[in-house]
Design a protein around this motif. Structure first.
Motif, PDB file in Angstrom:
ATOM      1  N   THR A  95       0.816  -1.218   0.000  1.00 32.71           N
ATOM      2  CA  THR A  95       0.000   0.000   0.000  1.00 32.71           C
ATOM      3  C   THR A  95       0.852   1.271   0.000  1.00 32.71           C
ATOM      4  O   THR A  95       0.382   2.343  -0.386  1.00 32.71           O
ATOM      5  N   VAL A  98       1.174   3.581  -3.420  1.00 38.00           N
ATOM      6  CA  VAL A  98      -0.003   4.354  -3.839  1.00 38.00           C
ATOM      7  C   VAL A  98      -0.251   5.515  -2.887  1.00 38.00           C
ATOM      8  O   VAL A  98      -0.715   6.592  -3.304  1.00 38.00           O
ATOM      9  N   GLN A 158      -0.109  -0.713  -8.626  1.00 41.12           N
ATOM     10  CA  GLN A 158      -1.318  -0.081  -8.101  1.00 41.12           C
ATOM     11  C   GLN A 158      -1.196   1.441  -8.119  1.00 41.12           C
ATOM     12  O   GLN A 158      -2.174   2.148  -8.365  1.00 41.12           O
ATOM     13  N   ARG A 168      -7.517  -0.084 -10.981  1.00 43.60           N
ATOM     14  CA  ARG A 168      -6.694  -0.567  -9.872  1.00 43.60           C
ATOM     15  C   ARG A 168      -6.688  -2.080  -9.805  1.00 43.60           C
ATOM     16  O   ARG A 168      -5.636  -2.713  -9.714  1.00 43.60           O
ATOM     17  N   SER A 169      -7.870  -2.685  -9.844  1.00 41.01           N
ATOM     18  CA  SER A 169      -7.936  -4.151  -9.786  1.00 41.01           C
ATOM     19  C   SER A 169      -7.300  -4.775 -11.016  1.00 41.01           C
ATOM     20  O   SER A 169      -6.613  -5.796 -10.925  1.00 41.01           O
ATOM     21  N   THR A 172      -3.283  -4.457 -10.855  1.00 35.42           N
ATOM     22  CA  THR A 172      -2.684  -5.276  -9.801  1.00 35.42           C
ATOM     23  C   THR A 172      -2.773  -6.759 -10.160  1.00 35.42           C
ATOM     24  O   THR A 172      -1.831  -7.520  -9.921  1.00 35.42           O
ATOM     25  N   SER A 190      -5.507  -8.772  -4.849  1.00 32.33           N
ATOM     26  CA  SER A 190      -5.958  -7.469  -5.342  1.00 32.33           C
ATOM     27  C   SER A 190      -7.122  -6.948  -4.510  1.00 32.33           C
ATOM     28  O   SER A 190      -7.162  -5.761  -4.155  1.00 32.33           O
ATOM     29  N   SER A 194      -7.297  -3.771  -1.843  1.00 33.27           N
ATOM     30  CA  SER A 194      -8.205  -2.644  -2.048  1.00 33.27           C
ATOM     31  C   SER A 194      -8.667  -2.030  -0.733  1.00 33.27           C
ATOM     32  O   SER A 194      -9.053  -0.858  -0.694  1.00 33.27           O
TER      33      SER A 194
END
Length: 268
Positions: A95, A98, A158, A168-169, A172, A190, A194
Motif C-alpha cells: 500500500t 499508492v 497499483q 486498480r484491480s 494489480t 488485489s 483494495s
C-alpha cells in the motif's frame, strides 16, 4: 440529485470498483450521456464506504485471521512468525507506493490526467496488458508465495492506477499474473489490497468534504448510494472469484478495448 441518479451511480461504483474494467472510464461517460448534476463529495464518500463494507464483509474471516496473526508477529518481533500475519504485513507494504504517489501527484491526477483521451487510451493499453498476462502458461504461484519483491511490484503497479482509466484491480492482477500467480491468487490479493486503498481514498474525500461541505445529495440518496454500492460490490466480488477460472480475463479485455475505443471516438 435524485434517487435514480443515486442508484445508477452507486451501481457503477459497486461493480467497477472490483472488476478489471476501470471505474473512472465508466464515470467519465455519465456526464456525457446524461444531464445529471455533480453528485457531490458526500455521495462519493458513502459509495466508497459501501464498497469497503462489501470487501470487508466478504473477507471477514481472512481479515480476522490476519489481525490475529499480525498480533503474533508483533509479539514475536518477526513478520514471518505467522502466515496470516505475514500476509497482513505484505498488504501493508504494497500500500505504501499508492499512498506516496497519491499525496505527491494528487492535483495533477485530478486535473491533467482526467480527460477522455487519457482514460480511453489507458483503458485500451492496460486492457491489452491484462490479456497478455492472462495468456501466460506459468500461472502456478499461490497465496503462500507472496514475498516482499512481488508485493512491492504489485504495489507500484497499483500506484500507476492513479491514472484514470487504468483500473486498480486490473493492473494489480496484471502484475500478479505476469509474475506467475494464478488467477484466483491474483484476484484475492488485489481485493484484499483494495481495503487500505479505499480507506485512504475515502479519508481524502471526507477531508475535502469537511473543508467544502455540499448538499448535492439528500439522506435518501445517500442511503440508496451506500446500500446499492455495498450489495453490488459484494455480488461482484463473489461471482468474479467464483467464475474467474472458467471465463478468464478475455471478456473484460474485449470490453475494455471497446469502451476505450468509444471514449476516443467521442473525442476525435
Amino acid at each position: 440529485m435524485d434517487t435514480i441518479q443515486a442508484l445508477f451511480l452507486a451501481l457503477i461504483q459497486g461493480i467497477t470498483e472490483f472488476l478489471p474494467i476501470s471505474s473512472s472510464a465508466h464515470l467519465a461517460l455519465v456526464p456525457l450521456l446524461t444531464s445529471w448534476p455533480d453528485q457531490g463529495l458526500a455521495f462519493d464518500c458513502v459509495v466508497h464506504l459501501g464498497s469497503l463494507t462489501a470487501v470487508v464483509f466478504y473477507f471477514r474471516e481472512d481479515l480476522a485471521r490476519m489481525a490475529s496473526g499480525f498480533a503474533v508477529t508483533v509479539k514475536q518481533r518477526s513478520i514471518s512468525a505467522d502466515r496470516d500475519g505475514y500476509l497482513a504485513w505484505m498488504i501493508g507494504f504494497a500500500t505504501i507506493p499508492v499512498g506516496l504517489f497519491g499525496l505527491t501527484f494528487k492535483d495533477m491526477i485530478e486535473t491533467d490526467f482526467r480527460s477522455l483521451t487519457v482514460i480511453g487510451t489507458t483503458s485500451i493499453i492496460f486492457g491489452l496488458l491484462l490479456w497478455l498476462a492472462d495468456t501466460e502458461d506459468k500461472n502456478t504461484k499461490t497465496e503462500t508465495s507472496w514475498g516482499f519483491r512481488d508485493v512491492m511490484i504489485v504495489g507500484f503497479a497499483q500506484a500507476i492506477a492513479l491514472i484514470p482509466g487504468t483500473s486498480r484491480s486490473g493492473i494489480t492482477m496484471t502484475a500478479a499474473l505476469m509474475m506467475g500467480y494464478g488467477r484466483e491468487a491474483a484476484a484475492r490479493f488485489s481485493f484484499l489490497l483494495s481495503i487500505p486503498v479505499i480507506v485512504l481514498a475515502g479519508s481524502v474525500k471526507i477531508k475535502d468534504w469537511i473543508e467544502q461541505p455540499d448538499q448535492a445529495a439528500g439522506v435518501v440518496e445517500l442511503l440508496v448510494g451506500y446500500g446499492v454500492s455495498a450489495i453490488s460490490a459484494y455480488l461482484c466480488i463473489h461471482y468474479f472469484i467464483k467464475y474467474l477460472q472458467r471465463i478468464g480475463m478475455g471478456p473484460f479485455v474485449i470490453y475494455r478495448v471497446m469502451l476505450g475505443a468509444v471514449l476516443l471516438w467521442m473525442v476525435y
